[in-house]
Design a protein around this motif. Structure first.
Motif, PDB file in Angstrom:
ATOM      1  N   MET A   1      11.134  -8.013 -58.664  1.00 65.28           N
ATOM      2  CA  MET A   1      11.439  -7.417 -59.956  1.00 65.28           C
ATOM      3  C   MET A   1      10.278  -6.527 -60.385  1.00 65.28           C
ATOM      4  N   LYS A   2      10.601  -5.358 -60.921  1.00 65.04           N
ATOM      5  CA  LYS A   2       9.571  -4.430 -61.363  1.00 65.04           C
ATOM      6  C   LYS A   2       9.796  -4.093 -62.831  1.00 65.04           C
ATOM      7  N   GLU A   3       8.697  -4.034 -63.596  1.00 67.01           N
ATOM      8  CA  GLU A   3       8.803  -3.700 -65.008  1.00 67.01           C
ATOM      9  C   GLU A   3       7.660  -2.779 -65.391  1.00 67.01           C
ATOM     10  N   ALA A   4       7.954  -1.750 -66.206  1.00 65.54           N
ATOM     11  CA  ALA A   4       6.890  -0.930 -66.771  1.00 65.54           C
ATOM     12  C   ALA A   4       6.086  -1.806 -67.722  1.00 65.54           C
ATOM     13  N   SER A   5       4.771  -1.716 -67.668  1.00 61.29           N
ATOM     14  CA  SER A   5       3.965  -2.700 -68.396  1.00 61.29           C
ATOM     15  C   SER A   5       3.042  -2.135 -69.466  1.00 61.29           C
ATOM     16  N   GLY A   6       2.427  -0.992 -69.208  1.00 64.04           N
ATOM     17  CA  GLY A   6       1.423  -0.493 -70.145  1.00 64.04           C
ATOM     18  C   GLY A   6       0.129  -1.287 -70.089  1.00 64.04           C
ATOM     19  N   LEU A   7      -0.040  -2.102 -69.046  1.00 61.27           N
ATOM     20  CA  LEU A   7      -1.214  -2.976 -68.978  1.00 61.27           C
ATOM     21  C   LEU A   7      -2.499  -2.226 -68.642  1.00 61.27           C
ATOM     22  N   LEU A   8      -2.397  -1.158 -67.881  1.00 62.69           N
ATOM     23  CA  LEU A   8      -3.616  -0.467 -67.461  1.00 62.69           C
ATOM     24  C   LEU A   8      -4.373   0.113 -68.649  1.00 62.69           C
ATOM     25  N   ALA A   9      -3.698   0.364 -69.735  1.00 60.90           N
ATOM     26  CA  ALA A   9      -4.374   0.867 -70.934  1.00 60.90           C
ATOM     27  C   ALA A   9      -5.330  -0.175 -71.508  1.00 60.90           C
ATOM     28  N   ARG A  10      -5.143  -1.433 -71.122  1.00 63.42           N
ATOM     29  CA  ARG A  10      -5.995  -2.512 -71.629  1.00 63.42           C
ATOM     30  C   ARG A  10      -7.265  -2.703 -70.795  1.00 63.42           C
ATOM     31  N   VAL A  11      -7.333  -2.018 -69.655  1.00 62.40           N
ATOM     32  CA  VAL A  11      -8.540  -2.112 -68.827  1.00 62.40           C
ATOM     33  C   VAL A  11      -9.641  -1.289 -69.493  1.00 62.40           C
ATOM     34  N   LYS A  12     -10.774  -1.907 -69.746  1.00 61.56           N
ATOM     35  CA  LYS A  12     -11.840  -1.257 -70.498  1.00 61.56           C
ATOM     36  C   LYS A  12     -12.384  -0.021 -69.796  1.00 61.56           C
ATOM     37  N   ASP A  13     -12.576  -0.118 -68.482  1.00 61.09           N
ATOM     38  CA  ASP A  13     -13.106   1.004 -67.711  1.00 61.09           C
ATOM     39  C   ASP A  13     -12.328   1.104 -66.411  1.00 61.09           C
ATOM     40  N   ARG A  14     -11.499   2.146 -66.279  1.00 58.42           N
ATOM     41  CA  ARG A  14     -10.615   2.280 -65.120  1.00 58.42           C
ATOM     42  C   ARG A  14     -11.240   3.081 -63.989  1.00 58.42           C
ATOM     43  N   ARG A  15     -12.430   3.584 -64.158  1.00 54.26           N
ATOM     44  CA  ARG A  15     -12.973   4.502 -63.160  1.00 54.26           C
ATOM     45  C   ARG A  15     -13.081   3.863 -61.782  1.00 54.26           C
ATOM     46  N   GLY A  16     -13.537   2.613 -61.730  1.00 53.88           N
ATOM     47  CA  GLY A  16     -13.647   1.935 -60.447  1.00 53.88           C
ATOM     48  C   GLY A  16     -12.293   1.714 -59.807  1.00 53.88           C
ATOM     49  N   LEU A  17     -11.320   1.296 -60.611  1.00 50.18           N
ATOM     50  CA  LEU A  17      -9.967   1.103 -60.100  1.00 50.18           C
ATOM     51  C   LEU A  17      -9.409   2.405 -59.537  1.00 50.18           C
ATOM     52  N   ASP A  18      -9.613   3.477 -60.275  1.00 51.39           N
ATOM     53  CA  ASP A  18      -9.078   4.761 -59.831  1.00 51.39           C
ATOM     54  C   ASP A  18      -9.706   5.208 -58.512  1.00 51.39           C
ATOM     55  N   GLU A  19     -10.993   4.869 -58.311  1.00 51.79           N
ATOM     56  CA  GLU A  19     -11.631   5.223 -57.041  1.00 51.79           C
ATOM     57  C   GLU A  19     -11.031   4.434 -55.890  1.00 51.79           C
ATOM     58  N   VAL A  20     -10.744   3.142 -56.130  1.00 48.64           N
ATOM     59  CA  VAL A  20     -10.104   2.340 -55.089  1.00 48.64           C
ATOM     60  C   VAL A  20      -8.711   2.885 -54.805  1.00 48.64           C
ATOM     61  N   TRP A  21      -7.972   3.182 -55.868  1.00 48.10           N
ATOM     62  CA  TRP A  21      -6.596   3.662 -55.686  1.00 48.10           C
ATOM     63  C   TRP A  21      -6.552   5.046 -55.021  1.00 48.10           C
ATOM     64  N   ARG A  22      -7.594   5.817 -55.205  1.00 59.25           N
ATOM     65  CA  ARG A  22      -7.642   7.125 -54.541  1.00 59.25           C
ATOM     66  C   ARG A  22      -7.665   6.941 -53.027  1.00 59.25           C
ATOM     67  N   LEU A  23      -8.347   5.890 -52.571  1.00 63.53           N
ATOM     68  CA  LEU A  23      -8.484   5.643 -51.133  1.00 63.53           C
ATOM     69  C   LEU A  23      -7.445   4.661 -50.602  1.00 63.53           C
ATOM     70  N   LEU A  24      -7.027   3.724 -51.442  1.00 67.41           N
ATOM     71  CA  LEU A  24      -6.042   2.709 -51.050  1.00 67.41           C
ATOM     72  C   LEU A  24      -4.893   2.738 -52.053  1.00 67.41           C
ATOM     73  N   PRO A  25      -4.032   3.726 -51.985  1.00 70.95           N
ATOM     74  CA  PRO A  25      -3.005   3.919 -53.018  1.00 70.95           C
ATOM     75  C   PRO A  25      -1.980   2.793 -53.098  1.00 70.95           C
ATOM     76  N   GLU A  26      -1.848   1.993 -52.044  1.00 72.83           N
ATOM     77  CA  GLU A  26      -0.873   0.901 -52.067  1.00 72.83           C
ATOM     78  C   GLU A  26      -1.464  -0.399 -52.638  1.00 72.83           C
ATOM     79  N   ALA A  27      -2.740  -0.406 -52.932  1.00 75.38           N
ATOM     80  CA  ALA A  27      -3.378  -1.618 -53.461  1.00 75.38           C
ATOM     81  C   ALA A  27      -2.852  -1.922 -54.865  1.00 75.38           C
ATOM     82  N   ARG A  28      -2.957  -3.185 -55.240  1.00 73.62           N
ATOM     83  CA  ARG A  28      -2.536  -3.612 -56.580  1.00 73.62           C
ATOM     84  C   ARG A  28      -3.546  -4.610 -57.155  1.00 73.62           C
ATOM     85  N   LEU A  29      -3.622  -4.645 -58.464  1.00 78.26           N
ATOM     86  CA  LEU A  29      -4.307  -5.737 -59.139  1.00 78.26           C
ATOM     87  C   LEU A  29      -3.466  -6.996 -58.958  1.00 78.26           C
ATOM     88  N   VAL A  30      -4.125  -8.134 -58.764  1.00 75.05           N
ATOM     89  CA  VAL A  30      -3.387  -9.372 -58.514  1.00 75.05           C
ATOM     90  C   VAL A  30      -4.018 -10.542 -59.269  1.00 75.05           C
TER      91      VAL A  30
END
Length: 403
Positions: A1-30
């Motif tokens: 099941m997939k749902e739009a969440s709006g959760l990423l807006a709650r991450v205080k600093d997304r820069r590190g996540l965005d760098e990981v996702w730039r290189l590993l686009p299929e990765a997810r927070l778990v």
């Protein structure tokens, strides 16, 4: 099941996540990071998973200029360090073999299969870079309903790792409400023998976290009802712990552990493989000397302050208050304030003073210093160096021995 969440807006600093996702686009927070984002709680550890194999993850991150640490390659975990912050990235896994303590794993590209091996539904959700929440086992509803459930069959999850029996109660205390999940409690009660195979260190780690979590007495009572508590600490006194909590004692794990196990504390440190420092603390709690009392005179207070460290004295004051009263009390509060404001008494004589008095190192010097300290303690730790020397100079027995 997939749902739009709006959760990423709650991450205080997304820069590190965005760098990981730039290189590993299929990765997810778990796991816990997703759970806590859903609860609106601060998230400090942004753990991630990816279908990429561990060796590929290392290579991709390094080629992208990111510092990597192979923290757990056997279990598929690589740590990326970005701007000084660690991001654990683990390859999706399936369990090939489990023995109740350890698992032999292999890699998979199936997110649902990886989620199926996790412990609880509220820990089995994932969040992708498009801010889409993936929830395979109803974790979102369970979180909203304050319900902690095992993923799939509770018994099977416990057989994979018996420590999950303790983790269930720790998570239920924090995220659950009302009666714990009946299937989980039944499964735990039927597999208590698996607990005996766990290392004492793993048991102690979970037990101490339970003791400092919410709903402690309620949680321990259910653990006792299903038979789990007796496997951890054979002689327990939940009522004594309750009395300590009613006194509003600090949320300190070892203090609560002793209150729970005061009936049979002598081998507690060995049973749980606690550190030598923690074992010594338990010993001092158990010996309970010098005796503490809110009506202590200043001289008595200085004596106990000299003989024992302030943290131990404060801990023992709470344990004694809980034992004799079991309710908040201004007298005991004042005693703790007096202890905290009292400077640590220091015996003013040293071995150099003994040498200056003509004594050679050895039994006579030790007796001289011991006699001086005994007199100093009798005087409430008040005499200064000069007074102590004058007293010893007039002590005929010691003078004769030194001759």
């Amino acid at each position: 099941m997939k749902e739009a969440s709006g959760l990423l807006a709650r991450v205080k600093d997304r820069r590190g996540l965005d760098e990981v996702w730039r290189l590993l686009p299929e990765a997810r927070l778990v796991g816990g990071s997703v759970r806590d984002l859903l609860r609106g709680m601060p998230v400090h550890d942004l753990d991630m998973a990816t279908p990429d194999a561990p060796a590929d993850v290392l290579s991709i991150l390094k080629s992208g200029g990111i510092k990597t640490i192979p923290t757990g390659l056997a279990h598929g975990t690589v740590t990326a360090v970005i701007r000084g912050e660690p991001y654990e990235i683990t390859t999706l896994r399936r369990d090939e073999e489990t023995d109740g303590r350890h698992a032999v794993v292999s890699w998979t590209g199936d997110w649902a299969e990886d989620a199926a091996r996790r412990d609880f539904t509220i820990n089995a959700m994932s969040l992708d870079r498009h801010d889409v929440l993936h929830d395979y086992f109803g974790g979102l509803k369970d979180l909203a309903d304050h319900r902690v459930r095992f993923v799939g069959e509770a018994g099977r999850r416990i057989e994979e790792d018996a420590l999950r029996a303790l983790r269930f109660f720790r998570f239920d205390a924090r995220y659950g409400h009302g009666e714990p999940d009946a299937e989980a409690c039944q499964a735990i009660s039927e597999r208590l023998d698996l607990i005996d195979a766990l290392s004492a260190e793993r048991i102690a780690s979970e037990l101490l976290r339970i003791l400092t979590g919410p709903r402690v007495v309620e949680t321990l009572s259910v653990m006792k009802d299903v038979g789990l508590l007796a496997h951890l600490v054979p002689a327990s006194d939940i009522q004594a712990l309750h009395r300590l909590l009613v006194c509003q004692a600090p949320e300190e794990a070892l203090l609560r552990l002793f209150a729970l196990c005061h009936v049979d504390w002598s081998d507690l440190g060995e049973r749980l493989r606690l550190s030598n420092a923690d074992r010594d603390r338990l010993r001092q709690y158990g010996e309970n000397t010098p005796v503490l009392d809110p009506a202590m005179l200043e001289d008595d207070l200085r004596r106990v302050r000299f003989r024992q460290s302030l943290p131990i004295l404060l801990d023992r004051s709470w344990l004694t208050q809980a034992s004799v009263l079991g309710v908040p009390d201004k007298g005991w509060d004042r005693l703790r304030t007096r202890l905290q404001h009292m400077p640590q008494p220091v015996f003013p004589l040293t071995g150099q003073d003994a040498k200056d008095a003509g004594l050679l190192p050895g039994p006579i010097m030790g007796a001289w210093l011991k006699a001086g300290q005994s007199w100093w303690l009798e005087q409430g730790c008040r005499p200064d160096r000069k007074a102590c020397l004058m007293h010893l100079a007039g002590a005929s027995e010691l003078r004769e021995k030194s001759d």
